[in-house]
Design a protein around this motif. Structure first.
Motif, PDB file in Angstrom:
ATOM      1  N   ASN A  54       0.818  -1.210   0.000  1.00 48.73           N
ATOM      2  CA  ASN A  54       0.000   0.000   0.000  1.00 48.73           C
ATOM      3  C   ASN A  54       0.859   1.272   0.000  1.00 48.73           C
ATOM      4  N   ASN A  55       2.183   1.119  -0.037  1.00 45.32           N
ATOM      5  CA  ASN A  55       3.089   2.269  -0.017  1.00 45.32           C
ATOM      6  C   ASN A  55       3.544   2.616  -1.434  1.00 45.32           C
ATOM      7  N   THR A  56       3.948   3.866  -1.610  1.00 47.09           N
ATOM      8  CA  THR A  56       4.396   4.313  -2.936  1.00 47.09           C
ATOM      9  C   THR A  56       5.914   4.348  -3.065  1.00 47.09           C
ATOM     10  N   SER A  57       6.631   4.275  -1.953  1.00 47.21           N
ATOM     11  CA  SER A  57       8.094   4.317  -2.025  1.00 47.21           C
ATOM     12  C   SER A  57       8.698   3.108  -1.312  1.00 47.21           C
ATOM     13  N   ASN A  58       9.901   2.757  -1.742  1.00 42.92           N
ATOM     14  CA  ASN A  58      10.624   1.640  -1.149  1.00 42.92           C
ATOM     15  C   ASN A  58      11.101   1.998   0.252  1.00 42.92           C
ATOM     16  N   ASP A  59      11.295   0.959   1.075  1.00 43.96           N
ATOM     17  CA  ASP A  59      11.870   1.150   2.410  1.00 43.96           C
ATOM     18  C   ASP A  59      13.383   1.330   2.286  1.00 43.96           C
ATOM     19  N   GLU A  60      13.995   1.723   3.380  1.00 43.78           N
ATOM     20  CA  GLU A  60      15.463   1.763   3.432  1.00 43.78           C
ATOM     21  C   GLU A  60      15.972   0.337   3.256  1.00 43.78           C
ATOM     22  N   PRO A  61      17.068   0.149   2.538  1.00 40.85           N
ATOM     23  CA  PRO A  61      17.600  -1.210   2.348  1.00 40.85           C
ATOM     24  C   PRO A  61      17.927  -1.878   3.689  1.00 40.85           C
ATOM     25  N   ILE A  62      17.735  -3.189   3.730  1.00 39.40           N
ATOM     26  CA  ILE A  62      18.054  -3.971   4.929  1.00 39.40           C
ATOM     27  C   ILE A  62      19.042  -5.070   4.541  1.00 39.40           C
ATOM     28  N   THR A  63      19.556  -5.757   5.545  1.00 44.86           N
ATOM     29  CA  THR A  63      20.452  -6.893   5.307  1.00 44.86           C
ATOM     30  C   THR A  63      19.750  -8.182   5.740  1.00 44.86           C
ATOM     31  N   ARG A  64      20.314  -9.307   5.355  1.00 44.47           N
ATOM     32  CA  ARG A  64      19.736 -10.609   5.746  1.00 44.47           C
ATOM     33  C   ARG A  64      19.717 -10.789   7.260  1.00 44.47           C
ATOM     34  N   ASN A  65      20.658 -10.156   7.957  1.00 46.67           N
ATOM     35  CA  ASN A  65      20.682 -10.272   9.418  1.00 46.67           C
ATOM     36  C   ASN A  65      19.439  -9.678  10.072  1.00 46.67           C
ATOM     37  N   GLN A  66      18.795  -8.742   9.404  1.00 47.53           N
ATOM     38  CA  GLN A  66      17.592  -8.120   9.947  1.00 47.53           C
ATOM     39  C   GLN A  66      16.340  -8.958   9.686  1.00 47.53           C
ATOM     40  N   VAL A  67      16.424  -9.911   8.773  1.00 50.95           N
ATOM     41  CA  VAL A  67      15.259 -10.714   8.380  1.00 50.95           C
ATOM     42  C   VAL A  67      14.956 -11.759   9.450  1.00 50.95           C
ATOM     43  N   CYS A  68      13.699 -11.793   9.883  1.00 46.93           N
ATOM     44  CA  CYS A  68      13.246 -12.849  10.808  1.00 46.93           C
ATOM     45  C   CYS A  68      12.816 -14.070  10.011  1.00 46.93           C
ATOM     46  N   GLY A  69      12.057 -13.850   8.964  1.00 44.21           N
ATOM     47  CA  GLY A  69      11.575 -14.967   8.163  1.00 44.21           C
ATOM     48  C   GLY A  69      10.566 -14.513   7.136  1.00 44.21           C
ATOM     49  N   LYS A  70       9.972 -15.510   6.457  1.00 42.24           N
ATOM     50  CA  LYS A  70       8.985 -15.167   5.439  1.00 42.24           C
ATOM     51  C   LYS A  70       7.609 -15.682   5.830  1.00 42.24           C
ATOM     52  N   VAL A  71       6.619 -14.907   5.427  1.00 39.25           N
ATOM     53  CA  VAL A  71       5.227 -15.228   5.748  1.00 39.25           C
ATOM     54  C   VAL A  71       4.822 -16.470   4.965  1.00 39.25           C
TER      55      VAL A  71
END
Length: 172
Positions: free
Chosen positions: A110-127
């Motif tokens: 629902n957003n029009t702009s991308n988020d700030e880039p993240i790294t894999r270390n910040q990822v908890c998992g996938k839905v």
């Protein structure tokens, strides 16, 4: 007479199923309580899965406020996956737009702009599963009136199954 036996068998099975579900729910709740409050984990990890509740409308209409998501705890993600990641002590559920080397670009549907880039270390998992409108279910089952009704129903089923009337003794 035969109907009473069939009814008693059905009620016994129903009572046992309800009891098993309550027991499993209690074990999971206690396990989650221990992980979060005693082990000081940030979220519950049940066999490599956890769940989060959606708090904002950034992913509408895919995910709505009050929905819950079951998340497979993994760093193995692909473009177009919906992931949960941690940013500034907040857990964010957004879609992966692009993966470039170590940078992952996400955006809410629902957003029009991308988020700030993240790294894999910040990822908890996938839905892996969406449970729509869990908030309504949670509110319903946390209502004292509903809890009392459930308790009374289970008690009455238990009485119906296990109650045996005393037989009248003849000659006394």
């Amino acid at each position: 007479m035969k109907i009473n036996k069939v009814l008693k068998v059905i009620l016994t099975v129903l009572f046992n199923v309800i009891t098993i579900f309550i027991f499993i729910f209690l074990i999971i709740a206690i396990y989650g309580f221990i992980q979060v409050n005693i082990q000081k984990k940030e979220y519950v990890d049940i066999f490599g899965y956890t769940f989060f509740e959606i708090q904002t409308g950034s992913m509408e209409s895919t995910l709505n406020i009050g929905d819950a998501v079951i998340v497979k705890l993994t760093k193995n993600i692909s473009e177009n996956d919906i992931i949960v990641y941690k940013s500034d002590n907040n857990y964010i559920t957004h879609r992966v737009i692009k993966i470039e080397d170590e940078k992952i670009i996400t955006r809410g549907d629902n957003n029009t702009s991308n988020d700030e880039p993240i790294t894999r270390n910040q990822v908890c998992g996938k839905v892996c599963k969406i449970i729509p409108n869990l908030n309504s279910i949670k509110r319903t089952f946390s209502s004292p009136i509903v809890l009392i009704a459930i308790f009374i129903t289970i008690t009455l089923i238990g009485i119906a199954i296990f109650y045996k009337p005393k037989e009248k003794m003849e000659g006394k």
